[in-house]
Design an enzyme around this catalytic site. Sequence first.
Site, PDB file in Angstrom:
ATOM      1  N   LYS A 157       0.856  -1.187   0.000  1.00  0.00           N
ATOM      2  CA  LYS A 157       0.000   0.000   0.000  1.00  0.00           C
ATOM      3  C   LYS A 157       0.889   1.232   0.000  1.00  0.00           C
ATOM      4  O   LYS A 157       1.464   1.608   1.024  1.00  0.00           O
ATOM      5  CB  LYS A 157      -0.905   0.055   1.238  1.00  0.00           C
ATOM      6  CG  LYS A 157      -1.993   1.143   1.110  1.00  0.00           C
ATOM      7  CD  LYS A 157      -2.422   1.725   2.429  1.00  0.00           C
ATOM      8  CE  LYS A 157      -1.578   2.894   2.848  1.00  0.00           C
ATOM      9  NZ  LYS A 157      -1.718   4.106   1.992  1.00  0.00           N
ATOM     10  N   GLU A 163       9.660   1.610  10.731  1.00  0.00           N
ATOM     11  CA  GLU A 163      10.640   2.701  10.632  1.00  0.00           C
ATOM     12  C   GLU A 163       9.846   3.988  10.727  1.00  0.00           C
ATOM     13  O   GLU A 163       9.071   4.326   9.840  1.00  0.00           O
ATOM     14  CB  GLU A 163      11.415   2.620   9.312  1.00  0.00           C
ATOM     15  CG  GLU A 163      12.750   3.372   9.377  1.00  0.00           C
ATOM     16  CD  GLU A 163      12.679   4.783   8.831  1.00  0.00           C
ATOM     17  OE1 GLU A 163      12.097   5.646   9.529  1.00  0.00           O
ATOM     18  OE2 GLU A 163      13.193   5.025   7.729  1.00  0.00           O
ATOM     19  N   CYS A 165      13.455  11.164   6.357  1.00  0.00           N
ATOM     20  CA  CYS A 165      13.411  10.654   7.731  1.00  0.00           C
ATOM     21  C   CYS A 165      14.735  10.854   8.457  1.00  0.00           C
ATOM     22  O   CYS A 165      14.767  11.030   9.674  1.00  0.00           O
ATOM     23  CB  CYS A 165      13.007   9.186   7.739  1.00  0.00           C
ATOM     24  SG  CYS A 165      14.093   8.109   6.779  1.00  0.00           S
ATOM     25  N   GLU A 192       9.302  15.900  14.839  1.00  0.00           N
ATOM     26  CA  GLU A 192       9.721  15.796  13.441  1.00  0.00           C
ATOM     27  C   GLU A 192       8.862  16.721  12.573  1.00  0.00           C
ATOM     28  O   GLU A 192       7.653  16.538  12.474  1.00  0.00           O
ATOM     29  CB  GLU A 192       9.598  14.353  12.971  1.00  0.00           C
ATOM     30  CG  GLU A 192      10.228  14.087  11.619  1.00  0.00           C
ATOM     31  CD  GLU A 192      10.166  12.610  11.239  1.00  0.00           C
ATOM     32  OE1 GLU A 192      11.142  12.131  10.640  1.00  0.00           O
ATOM     33  OE2 GLU A 192       9.155  11.952  11.530  1.00  0.00           O
TER      34      GLU A 192
END
Length: 497
Positions: A177, A252, A291, A391
């Site tokens: 997906k 992750e 990331c 983040e």
Amino acid sequence: MSVQQTIHVGGAWRAAASGATREIIDPADATVLTVVAEGGAEDTDAAVAAARSAFDDGEWPRTPVAERAALLRRVADLLQRDREELGLLESRDAGKTLEEGRVDVDCVTDAFRYFADLVMNESGGRVVDAGSEEIHSVVVHEPVGVCALITPWNYPLLQASWKIAPALAAGNTFVVKPSEITPLTTVALVRLLAEAGLPAGVANIVTGAGDPVGARLADHPDVDLISFTGGLTSGTKVMRAAADSVKKVALELGGKNPNVVFADACETDEGFDTAVDQALNAAFIHSGQVCSAGSRLIVEESLRERFVAELARRAERIRLGRGTADGVECGPLVSRQQLAKTEEYVASALSEGAVLRAGGRRPEGEDQEGFFYRPTVLDQCHREMRVVREEVFGPVLTVETFRTEDEAVALANDTEYGLAGAVWTTDAGRARRVAGRLRHGTVWINDFHPYLPQAEWGGFGKSGIGRELGPAGLAEYRESKHIYQNLAPRPVRWFAG
């Protein structure tokens, strides 16, 4: 505009069962790039059923390793054949520069070739010494089964390859997906897998939103493993949903990555220029939507003013624009929502006392229709600020300072995340000490961002669990089985009879 059939189940492309569609937006000008199928729970169940049948009754899990490796190499060759087309598609869909898109295709090619080589070079299992010539004991590795692979919007093709290549090398079947925002290159990759000769049902894709598609994959009883790359909030939901069926989970979940610069790294003009240049690359590649972005600059106090002044000067000169345009160095953010999120973080930082040294605004002029934001440098930041703790996933760099090595390490480790970090110094002993003390899955010394498919990638803390790439990346998609053979069986006489 015609609707692409982007759901692939059991070897056939189809529209969504509900007939729903989604517009894919070009982030450079906010226009509609294409329209794709918007899958739901029914499509997801069909894809899982196809993958389940292909694993339980199909040929792929029992295909010899050499044939699986050969198919992965064919895929690598097809990727290089279509390099320009795929790079362009990635640029237009995700907003990155065309050169970044081309590099992504090369990295995907490397991943497929690496896992092909890795499985080919393995032995037939690990022989275990049972202490007797009458016992033959070996540990072998088998595919997990049906894998659900959920990928993020920032590196659609690359992140898909980090999951698909080892899953196939190990003999699994899968349902992928992609992000509903940037699905196009993953759809293209699934087409290449079919062209390379992958049997029907092994590779399935459902385009659609995290809820219901991702949520259904996470709790589906016929899924044996779920590998998710994305945000912390969504990752914890995936983990909870997977718990009921006790499926394997690999996560992750991003990072808040420190880039630690000691003054000795900048004692020469060349050293200073290199450290500043790399700090820009660390923070602003792909508009900071990485990331492992070095979004926290932690610089020695005696160097701060000189370093930040030059950093800010260069940041203001970064050329924004459509990723396919000549001379563009930084593209737009991926969506209107990501642009608004970035603006909110910067406003929050300024209200908490940060000093704006560069950026902090949308560009003026013709780029106003797209989701552009100027590379931003925020000075005099501290750990209590949201922009330092959380983040951002945008072109925002915060600056903190230190006086001692211990203070530098403490600042770098003062995060819930632990994906990546870097240290800049000419002192070899200090470099080894600091690298050894940083609690991050990847640590660079006098560099930032490179990775190797041979080396594991993943993080400590809330950056996730498990690893991608390297031997451990293949192991995620396998189960270990101990086969113990008694060559001279005889009665045990445990019971008197």
